[in-house]
Design a protein around this motif. Structure first.
Motif, PDB file in Angstrom:
ATOM      1  N   ARG A 298      -6.528  -6.520  -7.791  1.00 14.24           N
ATOM      2  CA  ARG A 298      -5.334  -5.688  -7.684  1.00 14.24           C
ATOM      3  C   ARG A 298      -4.926  -5.134  -9.038  1.00 14.24           C
ATOM      4  O   ARG A 298      -4.459  -3.999  -9.132  1.00 14.24           O
ATOM      5  CB  ARG A 298      -4.189  -6.486  -7.068  1.00 14.24           C
ATOM      6  CG  ARG A 298      -4.177  -6.431  -5.571  1.00 14.24           C
ATOM      7  CD  ARG A 298      -2.999  -7.162  -5.011  1.00 14.24           C
ATOM      8  NE  ARG A 298      -1.759  -6.422  -5.178  1.00 14.24           N
ATOM      9  CZ  ARG A 298      -1.261  -5.579  -4.292  1.00 14.24           C
ATOM     10  NH1 ARG A 298      -1.901  -5.368  -3.173  1.00 14.24           N
ATOM     11  NH2 ARG A 298      -0.134  -4.966  -4.501  1.00 14.24           N
TER      12      ARG A 298
ATOM     13  N   LEU B 197      -6.839  -2.178  -9.619  1.00 14.70           N
ATOM     14  CA  LEU B 197      -6.326  -1.059  -8.836  1.00 14.70           C
ATOM     15  C   LEU B 197      -5.037  -0.514  -9.445  1.00 14.70           C
ATOM     16  O   LEU B 197      -4.815   0.695  -9.476  1.00 14.70           O
ATOM     17  CB  LEU B 197      -6.054  -1.516  -7.404  1.00 14.70           C
ATOM     18  CG  LEU B 197      -7.278  -1.605  -6.520  1.00 14.70           C
ATOM     19  CD1 LEU B 197      -6.944  -2.336  -5.240  1.00 14.70           C
ATOM     20  CD2 LEU B 197      -7.774  -0.219  -6.176  1.00 14.70           C
ATOM     21  N   TYR B 198      -4.189  -1.412  -9.923  1.00 15.44           N
ATOM     22  CA  TYR B 198      -2.956  -0.978 -10.582  1.00 15.44           C
ATOM     23  C   TYR B 198      -3.280  -0.075 -11.760  1.00 15.44           C
ATOM     24  O   TYR B 198      -2.585   0.910 -12.002  1.00 15.44           O
ATOM     25  CB  TYR B 198      -2.172  -2.180 -11.107  1.00 15.44           C
ATOM     26  CG  TYR B 198      -1.453  -3.004 -10.068  1.00 15.44           C
ATOM     27  CD1 TYR B 198      -1.135  -2.477  -8.833  1.00 15.44           C
ATOM     28  CD2 TYR B 198      -1.091  -4.308 -10.341  1.00 15.44           C
ATOM     29  CE1 TYR B 198      -0.470  -3.234  -7.897  1.00 15.44           C
ATOM     30  CE2 TYR B 198      -0.420  -5.080  -9.406  1.00 15.44           C
ATOM     31  CZ  TYR B 198      -0.109  -4.535  -8.184  1.00 15.44           C
ATOM     32  OH  TYR B 198       0.540  -5.285  -7.278  1.00 15.44           O
TER      33      TYR B 198
ATOM     34  N   PHE C 165       2.485   0.419  -8.845  1.00 11.70           N
ATOM     35  CA  PHE C 165       2.201   0.544  -7.415  1.00 11.70           C
ATOM     36  C   PHE C 165       3.193   1.386  -6.626  1.00 11.70           C
ATOM     37  O   PHE C 165       2.856   1.903  -5.602  1.00 11.70           O
ATOM     38  CB  PHE C 165       1.968  -0.810  -6.749  1.00 11.70           C
ATOM     39  CG  PHE C 165       3.153  -1.722  -6.693  1.00 11.70           C
ATOM     40  CD1 PHE C 165       3.948  -1.753  -5.575  1.00 11.70           C
ATOM     41  CD2 PHE C 165       3.436  -2.574  -7.738  1.00 11.70           C
ATOM     42  CE1 PHE C 165       5.018  -2.606  -5.521  1.00 11.70           C
ATOM     43  CE2 PHE C 165       4.510  -3.428  -7.668  1.00 11.70           C
ATOM     44  CZ  PHE C 165       5.312  -3.442  -6.560  1.00 11.70           C
TER      45      PHE C 165
ATOM     46  N   SER D 177      -6.229  -2.509  -1.671  1.00 14.61           N
ATOM     47  CA  SER D 177      -5.249  -3.325  -2.392  1.00 14.61           C
ATOM     48  C   SER D 177      -4.419  -4.159  -1.425  1.00 14.61           C
ATOM     49  O   SER D 177      -4.100  -5.317  -1.690  1.00 14.61           O
ATOM     50  CB  SER D 177      -4.373  -2.442  -3.273  1.00 14.61           C
ATOM     51  OG  SER D 177      -3.258  -1.992  -2.578  1.00 14.61           O
TER      52      SER D 177
ATOM     53  N   SER E 107       0.848  -1.197   0.000  1.00 16.18           N
ATOM     54  CA  SER E 107       0.000   0.000   0.000  1.00 16.18           C
ATOM     55  C   SER E 107       0.880   1.243   0.000  1.00 16.18           C
ATOM     56  O   SER E 107       0.908   1.988   0.966  1.00 16.18           O
ATOM     57  CB  SER E 107      -0.888  -0.002   1.235  1.00 16.18           C
ATOM     58  OG  SER E 107      -0.092  -0.096   2.389  1.00 16.18           O
TER      59      SER E 107
END
Lengths: 217, 190, 438
Positions: C181, C184-185, C196, C155, C117
């Motif tokens: 994920r 989210l990336y 990230f 994430s 994170s």
């Protein structure tokens, strides 16, 4: 000794006590707790510094355990959040400082204690009997700064291997480390340890396994 | 290939290399942030199963490709080297990311400035962390390397076929860098 | 080059840190002796040590240790008698590194602390510097930071869920959470240009505003994943195997948790309502409506429930942020305290000089002051204690890492459980070694 040239990279601002910090939190306002502590330990508290609404209470080494006991048992600061050391690296004042950050979960308060330590005698009483959470933090402080904690049940190094003999967070320790203090694995199957941290640049690349001589068996 | 008789001629090397290169089993030495990208590399979107390397083997004895992902501290170096020594030949190594290749941004006392200081590396991947595409590219480079190797005709793993190879490197190499011991064996020394 | 050091004879074959291993074993033995007398165990059992006693070394290279954690455990049959943890296999000394970097230069290092994170770490660092240097942050930047922090929380918990289930034997959930994920990336990629390790936050604001496409992606994510996370809950909340693996494992009472200094979901799983978002609200958490999941049981199952519920709460927060977010600048307009905008840099002389100056020295807090600022990262309380000497580099930057404090409780949690529970316990604590090892 010749007088050293005074040189600042940037003009240094002094702290203004009256300036209002926009990030001030209600939780760090612990003036009444400090009043109680001052009444109970008039000799134990040497100074109180306020910056950005945060109180830092400088306590003496002898009264540290008593003050921590009082904080935990009567004032409700039962949660140890952080413990770490600082190397001030000056000649005129105590060299090391260790700070303790306690939290009172129910009253939503946060307080910071600080102890100053001389360079010749970096020994502190351990508070692991009061706060188990101090265990690893004290070990880390010992590893990084070489501060001894008397009464700690298990004062080993936290991060570095025991075979290492320096305390890297001290200001005189070079950032890139001391060559040879931490050996690397051998570059040949029969060879000795690599003491040079830049062996690849100076000695070519490590041998491939198929380059080893014929087996005798 | 002759369709009437139904046989195929090739060299043993080509068959062995084809099999090896398309079934590389990685040993993920996931140390730090790059390990997360290595997970993505094995995960659903980038799906390294397309290249035959989805079977990550956490035991060094079942793996033939080590991916060192993340910065390597001095304390950890000995563990990495021990795992590498336990892997069976033939084996390859990828240094994933700037930290494993050269120490990267961590130029400080705890971090080895490149894992090639204590173990051989075949492919270096730049990036901090490299994207999974870059890791796939490195894997393809390793495959390319395997396909160009002489795996059976010059199998050095059971002892050297050339006595000269046991000599120190300085005695074997000519002034312009050619390796005398490899002459005549068909190996082209770049 | 040869420097003579004690304990290392250059010619002798090196075993794995000889003196280190020796002290580790000594610690295990002394702990064992103390426990035996404390528990009043029969000493005669030592005689048949070969029958059922065993010392097992797990790590530092082990897939279930989530990095490079090393546990040395003493087993009695299958039960863990004693456990000693050894960390530091990722230690690189970022506290030392910070002392030679300017405040803004240190930002990429915070990405690589808790690499599940990174945005939360960026924000923690920025807010700590903003507090000590007294920098104001515009409204919109605060709201965006909040959105991204909550995305970072999702994430991190997603990876925890996938890997935790993989440790317990279910591989398919890893593939699903990793798909999440990847979504989210994509958002982080659109916002900052990196998958990230974002380094998107700046002291005094942000590097860039959210593009309309990024906002659309975040909205889309919030809508889709509310249902998906509830689907995971449906799969796991009543799953017999998952419950059997987790229920009554690693029980920690509220008092013990406070004593051991656990933070984050591990502390809240034991029934202590300590969350920095409500304890000392930062950013705009006072203005949004959310609850903090709390459980009393203190076992692995409670920690699982808390993390999954936190993901749903995060989505709730994100939706409110998107509604309430005002228009406005994203970085403070004080050239001494934050980078000037790119327009100024390219088209005015002062702007360029300020840009150079800020890169060279950056923000300089007053001399001799210290402050501590913490945020609630996905793992718990992530705080930075800074001391300034008046220059652009911190005199001391101390990272209070939640993984470090949480790992401390693991030793006592493990004792008394079967050896197969080690992986579940490590998973439920959710340590990230990059952060714990500093």
């Amino acid at each position: 000794m010749p007088e050293s040239l005074k040189f600042h990279f940037t003009p240094v601002d002094e702290a203004h006590a009256d300036e209002k910090n926009v990030h001030e939190k209600a939780s760090t306002d612990v003036a009444d707790t400090i009043d109680i502590l001052k009444k109970e330990f008039p000799d134990g508290i040497s100074d109180v510094v306020v910056y950005a609404g945060e109180y830092t209470v400088f306590v003496t080494r002898d009264s540290l355990v008593e003050i921590c006991t009082a904080l935990k048992e009567t004032l409700g600061f039962s949660y140890l959040v952080d413990l770490a050391g600082v190397d001030r690296f000056t000649e005129d004042a105590p060299r090391y400082e260790v700070y303790y950050c306690f939290v009172n979960i129910h009253a939503k308060k946060r307080i910071r204690l600080k102890v100053s330590l001389d360079e010749d005698d970096p020994v502190l009483p351990s508070i692991t009997r009061l706060f188990k959470a101090a265990d690893w933090n004290e070990r880390e402080c010992y590893d990084m700064l070489g501060i001894q904690f008397e009464g700690h049940p298990d004062l080993r190094r936290m991060y570095m291997p025991e075979d290492f003999e320096f305390h890297p967070q001290r200001k005189e320790f070079p950032l890139l480390g001391i060559p040879g203090s931490l050996p690397l694995p051998p570059r040949t199957p029969e060879g000795g340890l690599t003491m040079d941290p830049f062996a690849a640049a100076r000695q070519g690349s490590p041998v491939k396994s198929y380059q080893e001589p014929e087996s005798e068996f | 290939m002759d369709s009437a008789t139904g046989y195929l001629t090739t060299t043993v090397d080509a068959v062995v290399n084809w099999a090896r290169s398309n079934s590389l089993m990685p040993m993920p030495m996931g140390l730090a942030c790059c390990a997360i990208e290595m997970m993505a590399f094995g995960g659903p979107k980038y799906d390294v199963g397309r290249f035959g390397s989805e079977a990550m083997r956490f035991s060094p004895r079942q793996a033939d490709l080590m991916i060192v992902a993340g910065w390597c501290s001095y304390k950890m170096a000995h563990a990495i080297r021990r795992v590498w020594d336990q892997m069976a030949d033939p084996k390859w190594c990828i240094a994933m990311g700037a930290c494993a290749s050269s120490g990267g941004m961590h130029r400080c006392y705890g971090v080895v400035q490149g894992i090639d200081n204590f173990m051989p590396v075949d492919v270096y991947i730049p990036g901090c962390p490299p994207r999974p595409e870059a890791v796939i590219h490195a894997l393809m480079d390793i495959q390319e390397k395997i396909r160009n190797e002489y795996s059976v005709t010059n199998d050095y793993s059971s002892g050297s076929p050339h006595a000269e190879l046991a000599q120190p490197e300085s005695a074997r190499l000519t002034a312009d860098g050619r390796d005398l011991s490899l002459n005549g064996s068909g190996l082209v020394h770049a | 080059m040869s420097v003579a050091t004690p304990y290392h004879d250059q010619d002798a074959i090196f075993s794995f840190w000889p003196r280190h291993n020796e002290t580790l074993l000594k610690r295990l033995e002394s702990k064992d002796a103390w426990l035996s007398t404390e528990r009043g165990l029969d000493v005669s059992r030592i005689e048949d040590a070969l029958e059922h006693e065993m010392t097992l070394n797990i790590g530092p290279q082990h897939p279930a240790t989530h990095g490079v954690l090393r546990c040395v455990v003493k087993l009695d049959g299958e039960r863990i008698e004693k456990c000693v943890l050894d960390i530091g296999y990722l230690h690189r000394g970022i506290e030392k590194l910070a002392e030679s970097k300017t405040y803004q230069e240190f930002m990429p290092y915070t990405d690589r602390m808790d690499y599940l994170s990174p945005y939360a770490n960026n924000v923690a660092w920025c807010m700590a510097v903003e507090k000590i240097a007294n920098v104001e942050v515009p409204e919109r930047a605060q709201w965006i930071r909040m959105i991204m922090c909550e995305l970072a929380r999702i994430s991190s918990h997603m990876l925890w869920l996938g890997v935790g289930l993989m440790d317990a034997g279910a591989v398919s959930v890893f593939l699903w959470t990793f798909q999440g994920r990847e979504d989210l990336y994509n958002i982080f990629d659109e916002v900052s240009g990196a998958r990230f390790t974002v380094s998107h936050s700046r002291i005094g604001g942000l590097a860039s505003d959210l593009s309309p496409k990024a906002i659309e992606m975040i909205q889309d994510f919030a809508i889709r994943y509310e249902g998906i996370i509830q689907g995971w809950q449906k799969l796991l909340n009543r799953n017999r195997i998952w419950i059997d693996r987790n229920k009554d494992i690693g029980v920690i009472s509220a008092d013990e948790a406070i004593q051991l200094g656990l933070t984050g979901p591990n502390l809240r799983g034991s029934g202590v309502a300590y969350d920095i978002r409500t304890f000392e609200p930062y950013l705009k958490y006072e203005e949004v409506d959310f609850t903090i999941p709390l459980r009393e049981e203190g076992d692995c199952l409670a920690r699982y429930h808390i993390r999954v519920e936190e993901m749903l709460e995060s989505i709730k927060i994100i939706n409110q942020c998107l509604e309430q977010m005002p228009e406005g600048p994203i970085r403070t307009d004080d050239a001494k305290k934050a980078y000037p905008s790119k327009d100024e840099v390219y088209y005015s002389m002062e702007g360029m000089i300020h840009d150079f100056m800020y890169t060279e020295t950056g923000v300089a807090p007053p001399k001799g002051v210290a402050s501590y600022h913490a945020i609630e990262s996905p793992k718990g309380e992530l705080g930075f204690y800074l001391e300034s000497d008046g220059t652009g580099c911190p005199w001391r930057a101390r990272l209070n890492a939640p993984s470090f404090t949480n790992l401390q409780g693991l030793e006592s949690m493990m004792e008394g459980h079967p050896v197969a529970d080690i992986v579940v316990l490590i998973g439920s604590i959710d340590p990230v070694m990059g952060e714990a090892d500093r």
